[in-house]
Design a protein around this motif. Sequence first.
Motif, short mmCIF file in Angstrom:
data_model
loop_
_atom_site.label_atom_id
_atom_site.label_comp_id
_atom_site.label_asym_id
_atom_site.label_seq_id
_atom_site.Cartn_x
_atom_site.Cartn_y
_atom_site.Cartn_z
N VAL A 68 0.83 -1.21 0.00
CA VAL A 68 0.00 0.00 0.00
C VAL A 68 0.87 1.26 0.00
CG1 VAL A 68 -1.77 1.31 1.25
CG2 VAL A 68 -1.89 -1.18 1.18
N ASN A 69 1.94 1.23 0.75
CA ASN A 69 2.84 2.39 0.80
C ASN A 69 3.44 2.68 -0.58
OD1 ASN A 69 4.54 4.44 2.20
ND2 ASN A 69 6.18 3.03 1.66
N ASN A 70 3.82 1.60 -1.26
CA ASN A 70 4.32 1.69 -2.64
C ASN A 70 5.45 2.71 -2.77
OD1 ASN A 70 4.37 0.96 -5.36
ND2 ASN A 70 2.91 2.56 -5.95
N GLY A 71 6.35 2.69 -1.79
CA GLY A 71 7.53 3.55 -1.87
C GLY A 71 7.29 5.01 -1.56
N ARG A 72 6.08 5.36 -1.11
CA ARG A 72 5.78 6.77 -0.88
C ARG A 72 6.51 7.33 0.35
NH1 ARG A 72 -0.64 6.98 -0.89
NH2 ARG A 72 -0.39 4.82 -0.14
N LEU A 73 6.59 6.57 1.42
CA LEU A 73 7.26 7.01 2.64
C LEU A 73 8.30 5.98 3.07
CD1 LEU A 73 4.43 8.40 4.97
CD2 LEU A 73 5.92 9.67 3.42
N VAL A 76 10.01 1.71 8.61
CA VAL A 76 10.87 1.17 9.66
C VAL A 76 10.20 -0.09 10.19
CG1 VAL A 76 11.89 1.58 11.93
CG2 VAL A 76 11.76 3.44 10.27
N LEU A 77 10.94 -1.17 10.31
CA LEU A 77 10.38 -2.44 10.75
C LEU A 77 10.82 -2.76 12.17
CD1 LEU A 77 8.78 -5.01 9.97
CD2 LEU A 77 10.96 -6.02 9.24
N PHE A 96 15.20 -6.98 3.75
CA PHE A 96 14.95 -5.63 4.25
C PHE A 96 14.96 -4.58 3.14
CE2 PHE A 96 16.44 -7.80 8.07
CZ PHE A 96 15.55 -7.34 9.03
N SER A 97 14.82 -5.04 1.91
CA SER A 97 14.93 -4.10 0.79
C SER A 97 13.88 -3.00 0.81
CB SER A 97 14.86 -4.87 -0.54
OG SER A 97 13.64 -5.59 -0.65
N ALA A 98 12.74 -3.23 1.46
CA ALA A 98 11.68 -2.22 1.51
C ALA A 98 11.81 -1.29 2.70
CB ALA A 98 10.31 -2.90 1.54
N GLU A 115 25.43 -3.86 30.84
CA GLU A 115 26.37 -4.57 29.98
C GLU A 115 25.64 -5.58 29.10
OE1 GLU A 115 29.83 -5.51 28.05
OE2 GLU A 115 29.42 -3.81 29.39
N GLY A 116 24.63 -6.24 29.67
CA GLY A 116 23.83 -7.18 28.90
C GLY A 116 23.08 -6.49 27.77
N ILE A 117 22.53 -5.31 28.07
CA ILE A 117 21.84 -4.53 27.03
C ILE A 117 22.82 -4.12 25.94
CG2 ILE A 117 20.66 -2.34 26.57
CD1 ILE A 117 19.41 -2.58 29.39
N TYR A 118 24.00 -3.68 26.34
CA TYR A 118 25.02 -3.30 25.36
C TYR A 118 25.38 -4.49 24.46
CZ TYR A 118 29.46 -2.02 23.28
OH TYR A 118 30.46 -1.79 22.36
N GLN A 119 25.63 -5.65 25.06
CA GLN A 119 26.04 -6.82 24.28
C GLN A 119 24.91 -7.29 23.36
OE1 GLN A 119 29.04 -8.04 23.99
NE2 GLN A 119 29.95 -6.73 25.56
N HIS A 120 23.67 -7.17 23.81
CA HIS A 120 22.50 -7.51 22.97
C HIS A 120 22.49 -6.65 21.71
CE1 HIS A 120 18.24 -8.42 22.03
NE2 HIS A 120 18.10 -7.12 21.84
N PHE A 121 22.64 -5.35 21.89
CA PHE A 121 22.59 -4.45 20.73
C PHE A 121 23.87 -4.50 19.91
CE2 PHE A 121 18.97 -2.42 22.99
CZ PHE A 121 18.04 -2.57 21.97
N LYS A 122 24.97 -4.86 20.52
CA LYS A 122 26.21 -5.08 19.76
C LYS A 122 25.99 -6.21 18.75
CE LYS A 122 31.13 -6.25 20.46
NZ LYS A 122 31.24 -7.56 19.77
N ALA A 123 25.37 -7.30 19.21
CA ALA A 123 25.10 -8.42 18.32
C ALA A 123 24.14 -8.01 17.20
CB ALA A 123 24.52 -9.60 19.12
N ILE A 124 23.15 -7.20 17.53
CA ILE A 124 22.18 -6.73 16.53
C ILE A 124 22.86 -5.81 15.52
CG2 ILE A 124 20.19 -5.18 16.26
CD1 ILE A 124 19.02 -6.53 18.79
N ALA A 125 23.67 -4.88 16.02
CA ALA A 125 24.35 -3.94 15.13
C ALA A 125 25.27 -4.67 14.15
CB ALA A 125 25.14 -2.93 15.94
N GLU A 126 25.94 -5.70 14.63
CA GLU A 126 26.87 -6.44 13.78
C GLU A 126 26.15 -7.31 12.76
OE1 GLU A 126 30.63 -6.74 16.93
OE2 GLU A 126 29.23 -8.43 16.76
N ALA A 127 24.89 -7.67 13.04
CA ALA A 127 24.14 -8.54 12.13
C ALA A 127 23.23 -7.78 11.18
CB ALA A 127 23.30 -9.54 12.93
N SER A 128 22.84 -6.55 11.55
CA SER A 128 21.81 -5.85 10.79
C SER A 128 22.32 -5.30 9.46
CB SER A 128 21.21 -4.71 11.61
OG SER A 128 20.21 -4.05 10.88
N PRO A 129 21.60 -5.56 8.38
CA PRO A 129 21.99 -5.01 7.08
C PRO A 129 21.49 -3.58 6.87
CG PRO A 129 20.10 -6.43 6.79
CD PRO A 129 20.46 -6.49 8.25
N VAL A 130 20.69 -3.08 7.81
CA VAL A 130 20.13 -1.72 7.72
C VAL A 130 20.39 -0.99 9.03
CG1 VAL A 130 18.34 -2.30 6.04
CG2 VAL A 130 17.86 -2.52 8.49
#
Length: 293
Positions: A68-73, A76-77, A96-98, A115-130
């Motif tokens: 429905v958005n069809n590239g208009r805006l 964020v997922l 994640f192309s859209a 520290e646990g929160i940091y390590q959680h997001f470290k893993a996410i940052a290293e894995a995320s393509p976006v």
Amino acid sequence: MQSLIGTGVALVTPFKKDFSIDIEALHRIVNFSIDGGVEYLVVMGTTAENATLTQNEKELVINTIVEVNNGRLPLVLGVGGNNTMQVVEELKTRDFSAFEAILSVSPYYNKPTQEGIYQHFKAIAEASPVPVVLYNVPGRTSSNMAPSTVVRLANDFDNVVGIKEAAGDMAQALQLIKNVPKDFLVISGDDMIALPIVLAGGAGVISVIGQGFPKEFSEMIRLGLNRKVNEAFKTQYLLSDCIDMIFEQGNPAGIKHVFQSLGIADNTVRLPLVSVEESLADRLDKFVKAALK
């Protein structure tokens, strides 16, 4: 990430009376937000009741909004959880192309240390393509992501580009704005203090009420970003009663009733949530009726 400055809206998942997903209503909600002038859409956040959706239903909602958005805006997922390995696996396998970025909530229930929160997001940052937008909402997660942890993540990972800050703590928001890197986005996750956060140097808001009143709310945020303070606060005070009401008996029950009042979608929510009580429904109906005059 200029595309994430302004108003994003955390879209609901509309249901029919039989609790099935109402695709036609979802079309109307997406178009209503876009036509109202918001800057971007957030898909599969907490407001989408994603905890009560099956995997197939989640994919149906995601694909429908993309179509429905069809590239208009920019989109964020929401990709988060309290099982780090599972989140990383989704990041490695999903297309994640859209999407412009992900919104990832701080781990809930487990109550990790900083520290646990940091390590959680470290893993996410290293894995995320976006790019990654952090999400701090201690009222739901039972643990607060400290500003020092956010600053550490922002400095250590170029793809950690912002935070949706929903602690409801103006002092904490100010500390974030003061200490994060220059281009890091501090985004309000609280509708009531979104304008003050913007005026203090924040980048905007990911809003619930913004999908019910997209024209008014997004214009208020733009006025704030342009330092037109008096004009912005006129809208703030016009909407403040409704902001209180839509969260009075839980989210998204309140905003779904606004959609029912607007004739856009039914107010049905899935258990364990229930629809707003009659007295609140009457007050919301009166507010919407007055706002439409």
